[in-house]
Write a protein that holds these residues in place. Structure first.
Motif, PDB file in Angstrom:
ATOM      1  N   PRO A   1       0.743  -1.471   0.023  1.00 36.48           N
ATOM      2  CA  PRO A   1       0.033  -0.449   0.075  1.00 36.48           C
ATOM      3  C   PRO A   1       1.073   1.240  -0.113  1.00 36.48           C
TER       4      PRO A   1
ATOM      5  N   ASP B   1      -4.023   2.398  -5.251  1.00 36.29           N
ATOM      6  CA  ASP B   1      -2.939   3.209  -4.212  1.00 36.29           C
ATOM      7  C   ASP B   1      -2.388   1.854  -3.644  1.00 36.29           C
ATOM      8  N   ILE B   2      -1.961   1.346  -4.513  1.00 39.27           N
ATOM      9  CA  ILE B   2      -1.006  -0.010  -4.597  1.00 39.27           C
ATOM     10  C   ILE B   2       0.465   0.692  -5.468  1.00 39.27           C
TER      11      ILE B   2
END
Length: 200
Positions: free
Chosen positions: A152, A174-175
């Protein structure tokens, strides 16, 4: 014995008796200093003494509290100075190590390129030796690389260069998809944020 001598002797005896009586009265007053006071007066004097004692006890307690407060303030001051010194030291060390980070990145890129190219083996071994020494310096100072993908996005560790839709639809938003430039951290302190590409 003549009449004059007899009168002198009686007079001396009377004076001695009077002096003894005065001494006796003085001793009696010293032994019983409050004998001439009535009950109400004695009660008032006792209340006054108790109030005086209470005031003295209050002053003593205030002095104790003041002393304890000053001791606590001194201890807090010592802790604050120690903490500030530690912060200054850690900041100075981090700034000094920052100068090694780009060198380390350049060496790692050189090693990566050398593995793909036909370079002189002696030269390659020399670069590896320098890289190991530099890695040892960073390790001794608890410096760790930030280069993980698939984790993350963390604003404390990463600097997002761009957002991109991942090829795998199972990847959430959102990685960290790719690490463009590795970051570094020293203990809990981030020295340089990793430059990354993040999934939309």
């Amino acid at each position: 014995m003549s009449e004059s001598k007899k009168e002198v002797s009686e007079q001396e005896a009377a004076e001695i008796e009077e002096q003894e009586q005065e001494v006796s009265e003085e001793q009696s007053e010293e032994e019983l200093p409050y004998q001439n006071f009535n009950e109400d007066e004695l009660r008032e004097m006792l209340v006054a003494r108790e109030e005086e004692l209470s005031e003295l006890e209050q002053e003593v307690n205030e002095l104790k509290d003041d002393r304890l407060r000053k001791v606590a303030e001194l201890e807090n001051y010592r802790k604050r100075v120690k903490r500030e010194r530690s912060q200054v030291y850690e900041t100075a060390k981090a700034r000094a190590l920052e100068d090694f980070l780009e060198i380390n990145d350049d060496i790692q890129r050189t090693l990566g390129a050398a593995e793909e190219l036909d370079v002189n083996e002696t030269f390659f071994d020399g670069v590896q030796m320098v890289a190991k020494k530099l890695q040892e310096i960073l390790r001794k100072n608890d410096v760790q690389r930030i280069d993980q993908e698939g984790v993350p996005f963390d604003v404390d560790l990463h600097d997002a260069m761009m957002r991109r839709k991942p090829e795998d639809d199972s990847i959430e938003s959102d990685i960290v998809l790719n690490v463009v430039e590795s970051g570094y951290r020293m203990g809990d302190r981030t020295i340089r944020h990793a430059k990354v590409i993040v999934s939309e």
